[in-house]
Design an enzyme around this catalytic site. Structure first.
Site, PDB file in Angstrom:
ATOM      1  N   HIS A  36       0.905  -1.115   0.137  1.00  0.00           N
ATOM      2  CA  HIS A  36       0.064   0.097   0.003  1.00  0.00           C
ATOM      3  C   HIS A  36       1.073   1.282  -0.008  1.00  0.00           C
ATOM      4  CE1 HIS A  36      -2.589  -2.892   2.329  1.00  0.00           C
ATOM      5  NE2 HIS A  36      -3.507  -2.623   1.530  1.00  0.00           N
ATOM      6  N   LYS A 154      -0.639  -6.616  -8.082  1.00  0.00           N
ATOM      7  CA  LYS A 154      -1.114  -7.770  -7.208  1.00  0.00           C
ATOM      8  C   LYS A 154      -2.350  -8.258  -7.493  1.00  0.00           C
ATOM      9  CE  LYS A 154      -1.128 -10.199  -3.315  1.00  0.00           C
ATOM     10  NZ  LYS A 154      -2.406 -10.232  -3.084  1.00  0.00           N
ATOM     11  N   ARG A 192      -3.861 -10.349   4.317  1.00  0.00           N
ATOM     12  CA  ARG A 192      -4.250 -11.543   4.702  1.00  0.00           C
ATOM     13  C   ARG A 192      -3.051 -12.685   5.096  1.00  0.00           C
ATOM     14  NH1 ARG A 192      -8.528 -10.589   0.477  1.00  0.00           N
ATOM     15  NH2 ARG A 192     -10.562 -10.575   1.738  1.00  0.00           N
TER      16      ARG A 192
HETATM   17  P1  AMP Z   1      -6.508  -3.629  -0.448  1.00  0.00           P
HETATM   18  O1  AMP Z   1      -6.120  -2.946   0.831  1.00  0.00           O
HETATM   19  O2  AMP Z   1      -5.864  -5.042  -0.295  1.00  0.00           O
HETATM   20  O3  AMP Z   1      -7.661  -3.777  -1.014  1.00  0.00           O
HETATM   21  O4  AMP Z   1      -5.317  -3.135  -1.411  1.00  0.00           O
HETATM   22  C1  AMP Z   1      -5.287  -1.873  -1.742  1.00  0.00           C
HETATM   23  C2  AMP Z   1      -4.441  -1.703  -2.914  1.00  0.00           C
HETATM   24  O5  AMP Z   1      -2.991  -1.943  -2.536  1.00  0.00           O
HETATM   25  C3  AMP Z   1      -4.903  -2.319  -4.222  1.00  0.00           C
HETATM   26  O6  AMP Z   1      -4.562  -1.590  -5.599  1.00  0.00           O
HETATM   27  C4  AMP Z   1      -3.884  -3.492  -4.292  1.00  0.00           C
HETATM   28  O7  AMP Z   1      -3.807  -4.099  -5.319  1.00  0.00           O
HETATM   29  C5  AMP Z   1      -2.592  -2.845  -3.747  1.00  0.00           C
HETATM   30  N1  AMP Z   1      -1.777  -3.918  -3.073  1.00  0.00           N
HETATM   31  C6  AMP Z   1      -2.078  -4.785  -2.221  1.00  0.00           C
HETATM   32  N2  AMP Z   1      -0.863  -5.615  -2.022  1.00  0.00           N
HETATM   33  C7  AMP Z   1       0.022  -5.107  -2.427  1.00  0.00           C
HETATM   34  C8  AMP Z   1       1.297  -5.375  -3.050  1.00  0.00           C
HETATM   35  N3  AMP Z   1       1.998  -6.648  -2.342  1.00  0.00           N
HETATM   36  N4  AMP Z   1       2.063  -4.877  -3.868  1.00  0.00           N
HETATM   37  C9  AMP Z   1       1.372  -3.700  -4.566  1.00  0.00           C
HETATM   38  N5  AMP Z   1       0.440  -3.331  -4.339  1.00  0.00           N
HETATM   39  C10 AMP Z   1      -0.369  -3.901  -3.491  1.00  0.00           C
END
Ligand code: AMP
Length: 286
Positions: A36, A154, A192
């Site tokens: 993030h 991702k 997760r």
């Molecule tokens: P989430 O909080 O899981 O909904 O993710 C929010 C944003 O962060 C989304 O655009 C994801 O694709 C991105 N994201 C989550 N994990 C990663 C990662 N390991 N590398 C790059 N972006 C990520």
């Protein structure tokens, strides 16, 4: 340099109406990690004002999924964000609605339907998931009106869903894809991952190793796809794979003679935790 925490739509409207200059948006569900943060840093570099949203969106979780136990760590998230605002000397607005009614009116009937990406891969296994994602992202776009929005590769299919939504609905927003951030072991960072026991963490390495191995077999040409498919069939004997597939990187359809780049997508499940990862390859036609 300011960091403002915004909890309601009304506060969001009044803050947004006073801002000029390029605005960046980083939508998240919180429990921030370096994945993030890489998105946040990109927005801070590009834009005068950055909005980061922290909202565990109920509409993108299925009835038997982890909505209730999804990690919520708002105080720690705010600290991380404050540090970044300081080091970049930029303004960050954290929109963290506590009440889903800030986003979803009780009586709302309208949602964004995602066609056709919702019927394959993640969409097939998680009915309604991409409708929930597209609907919340559309609303955040409409409320915040960013110039640029940052999404991680991702969640590859999610990124395509958002790109297609912006194109089809003529939204004046540039979608910036960001590279996958990984642990030194290769495991892609994810909120997760903390569900995993030490034993499962060790087992999880099979995911990135397998994607890299398939990518090495393909070696940037069309010629080795068959060999890669044979390898995949052998992998799938392990029932922890929800799927492991080679697809067209632009459409997620099956690879065809029109394919310019491909993506290998896999979900490996350990207990109840589904780990997503992918690897993209530009094909050199020979
Ligand atoms: P989430 O909080 O899981 O909904 O993710 C929010 C944003 O962060 C989304 O655009 C994801 O694709 C991105 N994201 C989550 N994990 C990663 C990662 N390991 N590398 C790059 N972006 C990520």
């Amino acid at each position: 340099m300011t960091v403002e925490i915004i909890k309601t739509r009304q506060e969001l409207d009044s803050t947004r109406s006073n801002l000029a200059g390029p605005i960046g948006l980083v939508p998240t569900m919180g429990n921030l990690h370096l994945g993030h943060i890489s998105l946040l840093e990109a927005s801070l570099k590009d834009c005068d004002n950055t909005f980061i949203t922290i909202f565990v969106n109920p509409k993108q979780f299925g009835p038997n999924e982890d909505f209730n136990r999804y990690p919520r760590t708002l105080e720690a998230d705010i600290e991380l964000i404050k540090n970044k605002a300081q080091s970049f000397n930029k303004n960050i607005y954290i929109f963290a609605p506590q009440n889903p009614e800030e986003i979803y009116d009780q009586h709302s009937n309208y949602e964004i339907e995602v066609i056709p990406l919702s019927s394959v891969l993640e969409g097939h296994l998680r009915p309604g998931h991409f409708r929930g994602v597209a609907t919340v992202v559309y609303k955040l776009f409409d409320l915040i009106k960013p110039n640029k929005a940052y999404f991680g590769l991702k969640d590859y299919q999610q990124l395509l869903v958002i790109k297609n939504m912006v194109k089809d609905l003529l939204l004046p927003i540039e979608i910036i894809p960001m590279e996958i951030i990984r642990e030194p072991s290769g495991l892609a960072l994810s909120s997760r991952n903390q569900y995993l026991s030490q034993e499962q963490r060790d087992q999880s390495l099979i995911l990135s190793l397998t994607l890299n191995h398939i990518s090495n077999i393909i070696e940037n040409t069309f010629t080795n796809l068959d060999k890669a498919q044979v390898f995949i069939s052998k992998c799938l004997i392990d029932k922890n794979w929800n799927y492991l597939e080679i697809r067209d990187g632009d459409t997620l359809e099956m690879v065809s003679k029109h394919t310019k780049n491909i993506v290998i997508l896999g979900v490996y499940q350990l207990g109840t935790t589904r780990l997503l990862d992918n690897k993209k390859i530009e094909l050199k036609k020979i």
